[in-house]
Scaffold this active site. Structure first.
Site, short mmCIF file in Angstrom:
data_model
loop_
_atom_site.label_atom_id
_atom_site.label_comp_id
_atom_site.label_asym_id
_atom_site.label_seq_id
_atom_site.Cartn_x
_atom_site.Cartn_y
_atom_site.Cartn_z
CD GLU A 291 43.77 39.47 48.60
OE1 GLU A 291 43.52 39.49 47.64
OE2 GLU A 291 45.04 39.89 48.85
CE LYS B 99 43.48 41.67 44.68
NZ LYS B 99 44.29 40.60 44.95
CB CYS C 73 46.27 42.51 47.93
SG CYS C 73 47.74 41.57 47.99
#
Length: 523
Positions: free
Chosen positions: A92, A192, A225
């Site tokens: 990321e 995300k 993440c």
């Protein structure tokens, strides 16, 4: 430090006939496939960052910076191709960096068409859409390396006033993962959902539940993440039993003793019986390092707080990841240690469960001659702890509806303080989510108020059972030893409504052993 091997190496978990040489070419990959394996890579990248991320620059200036990172990506793709890699994952924020405002990141954003509506190969059709230079380079890398490629970038999507969620500047900005096939086709993208203090990006109106098929290993899932701590999409996509592998770009800041990057990556792989291909960004000054290729039983990882360079991990991975066998099948009840655990569990009257909650009685045989409990902050939460004294014994500590237990034996005593801790409540710092945790941790010193501090080195070796009466089935097992070394639980499972972890024969000192439970419905 690299784990379970050295740098830039092909780790072979089987197929001994192939272990004598580098696996390259279609014939070798076909042989691997027949044997039930594929070759994967993750790259921990030391990103070249914008010197002033708050300054608005031109698209050309942004491309010049991003191309420096993409040049490194291409070098790693070609190095991986020489090892026969079939899929590679990048971290990321690795291309554009971080710490932007919503306005200053705009020149770094690519336009993203929907691959569900339009079949597109950016490398072969570069002029089809404007502002897609990064996608074009990634697509060409996938072709050049003849591998699936997963990367993270910023993307933009125009919206209109008729859309009630449309931002005032007329566009959505997303933190986006993309996956390309080995012929450069854009397979899919994931935006995300659980952003971590990312003011430059929007949260999608709907959660992307993204899986994609590969010819070499079947179905993969994808998220980013902070998503790993939440049900949606991380757990939701695993409702599909065909998803055996996860690609996971991350920019994770390590937080010990419970949430170091490699720690949660490994715990997720073990908890759900999947392979996790995790690529973290490398910025030790910000506490960011820790990547790995994790199976439920074995990990190949990298964690280095000293080096200023990126690191490529390559491993041979089983198509069908082997999991830890259930409690009833792994250990004979005549085994002395496990037998003692079962006896303690079956005779323990301290916790009773009714239809609403679990009630723990503190005044039981467990607390006779036991050390006194105390409180200390760990991971910003107020844990209840009890010190672990002596070479062997059994301990209990409770908080709200959760009681945690430890049965332990130590070959030798060391001049270190260890504690058994419990937390059952809502975590509210740097994110809000409900957790139930049972943890054995090494304290930062010999004083009780050092318990919960970050520690990476330890000497104390334990054989132990750790268990608790968890109210959730989503429990992440963790065993971390000295020098940021991952270890695999010897046994996991449920016994009499208690979830337990068993481990013996540690090769180095214990830093943390934990059962990290998530109650998603209470977030």
């Amino acid at each position: 430090m690299p784990g379970a091997g050295g740098a830039l190496a092909l780790f072979l978990l089987g197929c001994s006939a192939l272990a004598r040489g580098i696996c390259t070419g279609e014939r070798c990959q076909a042989a691997l496939g027949e044997a039930g394996y594929y070759v994967a890579a993750v790259y921990e990248h030391q990103a070249i960052l914008s010197p002033n991320p708050l300054e608005f620059i031109t698209r050309q200036q942004a491309l010049e910076l991003m191309n420096q990172n993409l040049d490194i990506y291409e070098q790693q793709v070609m190095a991986a191709a020489q090892k026969g890699v079939q899929i590679i994952v990048f971290p990321e924020d690795g291309i554009h960096g971080f710490n932007f405002t919503r306005t200053s990141i705009y020149p770094f954003l690519d336009f993203m068409p929907s691959p569900k509506q339009i079949r597109w190969n950016p490398c072969l059709e570069p002029h089809r859409f404007n502002d897609t230079e990064v996608l074009q380079r990634l697509s060409c890398m996938a072709i050049k390396g003849e591998m699936f490629l997963v990367a993270n970038l910023g993307t933009k999507q125009t919206c209109f006033s008729s859309d009630p969620g449309c931002p005032s500047d007329g566009r959505y900005q997303f933190n986006t993962n993309v996956v390309f096939s080995n012929n450069g086709t854009l397979v899919d993208y994931y935006r995300k959902h659980n952003l971590y203090f990312e003011a430059a990006f929007n949260t999608p109106a709907r959660v992307d539940h993204i899986t994609f098929d590969t010819p070499f290993a079947g179905k993969f899932g994808m998220f980013t993440c902070f998503d790993i701590l939440f049900f949606d999409p991380a757990v939701w996509i695993l409702r599909d039993p065909e998803v055996k592998h996860i690609v996971y770009p991350t920019a994770w800041m390590n937080q010990l003793p419970l949430l170091a990057a490699i720690q949660i990556q490994k715990a997720f792989a073990t908890a759900f019986g999947v392979n996790v291909l995790a690529a973290n960004i490398h910025h030790p000054s910000l506490g960011m390092t820790g990547s790995g290729i994790h199976t439920p039983l074995e990990s190949f990882w990298y964690h280095d707080m000293v080096s200023s360079h990126g690191h490529l991990i390559i491993a041979q991975v089983a198509k069908n990841p082997p999991g830890l066998i259930g409690a009833e099948n792994t250990t004979s009840k005549t085994d002395p240690s496990h037998g003692k655990f079962l006896k303690l569990l079956s005779s323990d009257p301290s916790c009773e469960k009714d239809a609403q909650e679990v009630h723990c009685d503190q005044a039981t045989k467990w607390n006779v001659n036991a050390p006194p409990t105390f409180h200390s902050e760990m991971m910003y939460d107020n844990f209840t702890l009890v010190p672990i004294w002596g070479k062997e014994g059994s301990l209990q500590v409770c908080s709200n509806s959760l009681c945690c237990y430890l049965l332990y034996k130590r070959p030798t005593l060391t001049k270190e303080l260890y504690t058994l801790g419990v937390f059952d409540g809502l975590h509210t710092v740097h994110g809000t989510y409900y957790i139930q945790v049972c943890a054995v941790v090494k304290c930062g010193g010999l004083a009780l108020d050092t318990c919960g501090q970050e520690v990476t080195e330890a000497e104390g070796v334990f054989d132990f059972h750790l268990w608790g009466n968890f109210s959730t089935s989503y429990i992440f097992p963790m065993v971390l030893t000295s020098g940021m070394t991952l270890d695999t639980p010897e046994q996991l499972g449920w016994e009499n409504d208690h979830y337990f972890l068993r481990k013996s024969g540690l090769s180095s000192g214990l830093v943390t052993a934990a059962l990290y439970g998530r109650l998603y419905e209470r977030d």
